[in-house]
Scaffold this active site. Sequence first.
Site, PDB file in Angstrom:
ATOM      1  N   ARG A   1       0.269 -11.264  -3.102  1.00  0.00           N
ATOM      2  CA  ARG A   1       1.138 -11.729  -4.196  1.00  0.00           C
ATOM      3  C   ARG A   1       2.523 -11.120  -3.966  1.00  0.00           C
ATOM      4  O   ARG A   1       2.650 -10.034  -3.395  1.00  0.00           O
ATOM      5  CB  ARG A   1       0.573 -11.331  -5.560  1.00  0.00           C
ATOM      6  CG  ARG A   1       0.344  -9.867  -5.670  1.00  0.00           C
ATOM      7  CD  ARG A   1      -0.380  -9.413  -6.895  1.00  0.00           C
ATOM      8  NE  ARG A   1      -0.506  -7.954  -6.812  1.00  0.00           N
ATOM      9  CZ  ARG A   1      -1.372  -7.313  -6.046  1.00  0.00           C
ATOM     10  NH1 ARG A   1      -2.218  -7.994  -5.297  1.00  0.00           N
ATOM     11  NH2 ARG A   1      -1.400  -6.001  -5.990  1.00  0.00           N
TER      12      ARG A   1
ATOM     13  N   ARG B   1      -8.365   7.067  -7.637  1.00  0.00           N
ATOM     14  CA  ARG B   1      -9.405   7.363  -6.634  1.00  0.00           C
ATOM     15  C   ARG B   1      -9.831   8.808  -6.861  1.00  0.00           C
ATOM     16  O   ARG B   1      -9.285   9.735  -6.240  1.00  0.00           O
ATOM     17  CB  ARG B   1      -8.874   7.190  -5.217  1.00  0.00           C
ATOM     18  CG  ARG B   1      -8.557   5.758  -4.851  1.00  0.00           C
ATOM     19  CD  ARG B   1      -8.252   5.630  -3.370  1.00  0.00           C
ATOM     20  NE  ARG B   1      -7.803   4.288  -3.027  1.00  0.00           N
ATOM     21  CZ  ARG B   1      -7.350   3.924  -1.842  1.00  0.00           C
ATOM     22  NH1 ARG B   1      -7.278   4.819  -0.871  1.00  0.00           N
ATOM     23  NH2 ARG B   1      -6.967   2.695  -1.601  1.00  0.00           N
TER      24      ARG B   1
ATOM     25  N   LYS C   1     -13.319   2.203  11.986  1.00  0.00           N
ATOM     26  CA  LYS C   1     -11.965   2.516  12.461  1.00  0.00           C
ATOM     27  C   LYS C   1     -11.948   2.602  14.004  1.00  0.00           C
ATOM     28  O   LYS C   1     -11.008   2.135  14.647  1.00  0.00           O
ATOM     29  CB  LYS C   1     -11.471   3.833  11.853  1.00  0.00           C
ATOM     30  CG  LYS C   1     -11.269   3.790  10.345  1.00  0.00           C
ATOM     31  CD  LYS C   1     -10.144   2.857   9.972  1.00  0.00           C
ATOM     32  CE  LYS C   1      -9.708   3.014   8.530  1.00  0.00           C
ATOM     33  NZ  LYS C   1      -8.684   2.020   8.154  1.00  0.00           N
TER      34      LYS C   1
ATOM     35  N   LEU D   1      -4.366  11.146   3.149  1.00  0.00           N
ATOM     36  CA  LEU D   1      -2.997  10.752   2.806  1.00  0.00           C
ATOM     37  C   LEU D   1      -2.586  11.325   1.456  1.00  0.00           C
ATOM     38  O   LEU D   1      -3.321  11.218   0.472  1.00  0.00           O
ATOM     39  CB  LEU D   1      -2.883   9.223   2.744  1.00  0.00           C
ATOM     40  CG  LEU D   1      -3.019   8.469   4.057  1.00  0.00           C
ATOM     41  CD1 LEU D   1      -3.020   6.957   3.796  1.00  0.00           C
ATOM     42  CD2 LEU D   1      -1.896   8.841   5.024  1.00  0.00           C
TER      43      LEU D   1
ATOM     44  N   TYR E   1     -17.410   4.667   8.043  1.00  0.00           N
ATOM     45  CA  TYR E   1     -15.938   4.551   7.964  1.00  0.00           C
ATOM     46  C   TYR E   1     -15.306   4.851   9.332  1.00  0.00           C
ATOM     47  O   TYR E   1     -14.493   4.077   9.843  1.00  0.00           O
ATOM     48  CB  TYR E   1     -15.427   5.515   6.889  1.00  0.00           C
ATOM     49  CG  TYR E   1     -13.930   5.553   6.715  1.00  0.00           C
ATOM     50  CD1 TYR E   1     -13.275   4.616   5.923  1.00  0.00           C
ATOM     51  CD2 TYR E   1     -13.153   6.531   7.336  1.00  0.00           C
ATOM     52  CE1 TYR E   1     -11.892   4.649   5.746  1.00  0.00           C
ATOM     53  CE2 TYR E   1     -11.773   6.582   7.168  1.00  0.00           C
ATOM     54  CZ  TYR E   1     -11.155   5.639   6.367  1.00  0.00           C
ATOM     55  OH  TYR E   1      -9.783   5.676   6.205  1.00  0.00           O
TER      56      TYR E   1
ATOM     57  N   GLY F   1       0.812  -1.219   0.000  1.00  0.00           N
ATOM     58  CA  GLY F   1       0.000   0.000   0.000  1.00  0.00           C
ATOM     59  C   GLY F   1       0.842   1.266   0.000  1.00  0.00           C
ATOM     60  O   GLY F   1       2.081   1.221   0.006  1.00  0.00           O
TER      61      GLY F   1
HETATM   62  N1  LIG Z   1      -6.414   7.298   1.907  1.00  0.00           N
HETATM   63  C1  LIG Z   1      -6.500   8.181   2.865  1.00  0.00           C
HETATM   64  O1  LIG Z   1      -6.530   9.408   2.651  1.00  0.00           O
HETATM   65  C2  LIG Z   1      -6.536   7.707   4.305  1.00  0.00           C
HETATM   66  C3  LIG Z   1      -6.774   8.628   5.312  1.00  0.00           C
HETATM   67  C4  LIG Z   1      -6.752   8.209   6.651  1.00  0.00           C
HETATM   68  C5  LIG Z   1      -6.498   6.882   6.953  1.00  0.00           C
HETATM   69  N2  LIG Z   1      -6.287   5.989   5.956  1.00  0.00           N
HETATM   70  C6  LIG Z   1      -6.004   4.599   6.341  1.00  0.00           C
HETATM   71  O2  LIG Z   1      -4.601   4.410   6.289  1.00  0.00           O
HETATM   72  C7  LIG Z   1      -4.306   3.026   6.054  1.00  0.00           C
HETATM   73  C8  LIG Z   1      -3.289   2.925   4.940  1.00  0.00           C
HETATM   74  O3  LIG Z   1      -3.826   3.529   3.783  1.00  0.00           O
HETATM   75  P1  LIG Z   1      -3.123   3.402   2.368  1.00  0.00           P
HETATM   76  O4  LIG Z   1      -3.735   4.433   1.502  1.00  0.00           O
HETATM   77  O5  LIG Z   1      -1.635   3.348   2.556  1.00  0.00           O
HETATM   78  O6  LIG Z   1      -3.650   1.968   1.907  1.00  0.00           O
HETATM   79  P2  LIG Z   1      -3.613   1.369   0.442  1.00  0.00           P
HETATM   80  O7  LIG Z   1      -2.602   2.063  -0.402  1.00  0.00           O
HETATM   81  O8  LIG Z   1      -5.014   1.293  -0.056  1.00  0.00           O
HETATM   82  O9  LIG Z   1      -3.066  -0.107   0.733  1.00  0.00           O
HETATM   83  C9  LIG Z   1      -3.841  -1.013   1.403  1.00  0.00           C
HETATM   84  C10 LIG Z   1      -3.090  -2.282   1.720  1.00  0.00           C
HETATM   85  O10 LIG Z   1      -4.054  -3.219   2.217  1.00  0.00           O
HETATM   86  C11 LIG Z   1      -4.000  -4.402   1.430  1.00  0.00           C
HETATM   87  N3  LIG Z   1      -5.314  -4.979   1.225  1.00  0.00           N
HETATM   88  C12 LIG Z   1      -6.429  -4.356   0.750  1.00  0.00           C
HETATM   89  N4  LIG Z   1      -7.434  -5.243   0.626  1.00  0.00           N
HETATM   90  C13 LIG Z   1      -6.947  -6.444   1.042  1.00  0.00           C
HETATM   91  C14 LIG Z   1      -7.500  -7.758   1.149  1.00  0.00           C
HETATM   92  N5  LIG Z   1      -8.774  -8.027   0.816  1.00  0.00           N
HETATM   93  N6  LIG Z   1      -6.718  -8.745   1.602  1.00  0.00           N
HETATM   94  C15 LIG Z   1      -5.443  -8.489   1.943  1.00  0.00           C
HETATM   95  N7  LIG Z   1      -4.849  -7.287   1.852  1.00  0.00           N
HETATM   96  C16 LIG Z   1      -5.591  -6.277   1.409  1.00  0.00           C
HETATM   97  C17 LIG Z   1      -3.428  -3.980   0.088  1.00  0.00           C
HETATM   98  O11 LIG Z   1      -2.876  -5.129  -0.531  1.00  0.00           O
HETATM   99  P3  LIG Z   1      -3.014  -5.407  -2.113  1.00  0.00           P
HETATM  100  O12 LIG Z   1      -1.913  -4.604  -2.749  1.00  0.00           O
HETATM  101  O13 LIG Z   1      -2.830  -6.875  -2.205  1.00  0.00           O
HETATM  102  O14 LIG Z   1      -4.384  -4.945  -2.527  1.00  0.00           O
HETATM  103  C18 LIG Z   1      -2.418  -2.918   0.492  1.00  0.00           C
HETATM  104  O15 LIG Z   1      -1.215  -3.513   0.871  1.00  0.00           O
HETATM  105  C19 LIG Z   1      -5.640   2.366   5.749  1.00  0.00           C
HETATM  106  O16 LIG Z   1      -6.110   1.714   6.896  1.00  0.00           O
HETATM  107  C20 LIG Z   1      -6.558   3.544   5.418  1.00  0.00           C
HETATM  108  O17 LIG Z   1      -7.914   3.273   5.727  1.00  0.00           O
HETATM  109  C21 LIG Z   1      -6.284   6.376   4.640  1.00  0.00           C
END
Ligand SMILES: NC(=O)c1ccc[n+]([C@@H]2O[C@H](COP(=O)([O-])OP(=O)(O)OC[C@H]3O[C@@H](n4cnc5c(N)ncnc54)[C@H](OP(=O)(O)O)[C@@H]3O)[C@@H](O)[C@H]2O)c1
Length: 219
Positions: free
Chosen positions: A37, A159, A128, A151, A124, A12
């Site tokens: 993977r 997205r 959390k 983020l 959401y 991620g």
């Molecule tokens: N985006 C934002 O602005 C934001 C804001 C606040 C908090 N957050 C939180 O911060 C955290 C990290 O966010 P991020 O944006 O770095 O996440 P991300 O880029 O979406 O990455 C998510 C990770 O979770 C894995 N994952 C997703 N679905 C899965 C499944 N069904 N089984 C196994 N693995 C799975 C993905 O693996 P694959 O590569 O195999 O899919 C990837 O390694 C998350 O909890 C998110 O909710 C995000």
Amino acid sequence: MPRTALILGATGLVGGELLALLLADPEYRQVTVLVRRNLPQAHPKLVQRVVDFKDLGKAADAFSVDDVFCCLGTTIKKAGSQEAFRVVDYAYPLESAKLAARQGAGQYLIITALGANARSSVFYNRVKGEVEEAISKLPIKSLHIFRPSLLLGNRQESRPGEKIAIAVMKPLGFLLAGPLKKYRGIEARTVAQAMLRTAKRNLPGRHAYDSDVIREFGS
Ligand SMILES: NC(=O)c1ccc[n+]([C@@H]2O[C@H](COP(=O)([O-])OP(=O)(O)OC[C@H]3O[C@@H](n4cnc5c(N)ncnc54)[C@H](OP(=O)(O)O)[C@@H]3O)[C@@H](O)[C@H]2O)c1
């Protein structure tokens, strides 16, 4: 003493930054990743384990490390339903925290989100908050919860909603001052850096950090 780490979510945005930081850090001798993977990269310190996240218990031994970092997450759109979202953002992190507790991992560090609240009317934020509460009940010696705001970083996946938010946030973030500062967007790299630095402080007990504190730690 050289440390060992385990990352869930290493593919991620934050998890990828964290993996790079841990591999480059001489204090860590081994970094294991649980992935769906294999990653294309190889590194002498990197151990990759392809697992079925529905059956994490089969990889229980991987949790016998100093620091477990949980960077898992999805979106309701990507997961397809609220139930499927909950599996990734609640069930898998909770199961991983249980395994960390059972295997005697030194620390558990997890990303949730700013506004996490088990009693929120926003789905959401509620999920959390619920995962925070459930993990907090486990016998983990050292628990660190990171609650970032939006983020920022180079996301491959499209997205559109997030892109618009970032486009607005980047030039106008300075308007969020004083107590509103925590709502400014935060670089994924800064969150990863804050997680690494926090792990190295070895503080026992339960700690939660909102986005403004994460920025201080990670900058
Ligand atoms: N985006 C934002 O602005 C934001 C804001 C606040 C908090 N957050 C939180 O911060 C955290 C990290 O966010 P991020 O944006 O770095 O996440 P991300 O880029 O979406 O990455 C998510 C990770 O979770 C894995 N994952 C997703 N679905 C899965 C499944 N069904 N089984 C196994 N693995 C799975 C993905 O693996 P694959 O590569 O195999 O899919 C990837 O390694 C998350 O909890 C998110 O909710 C995000």
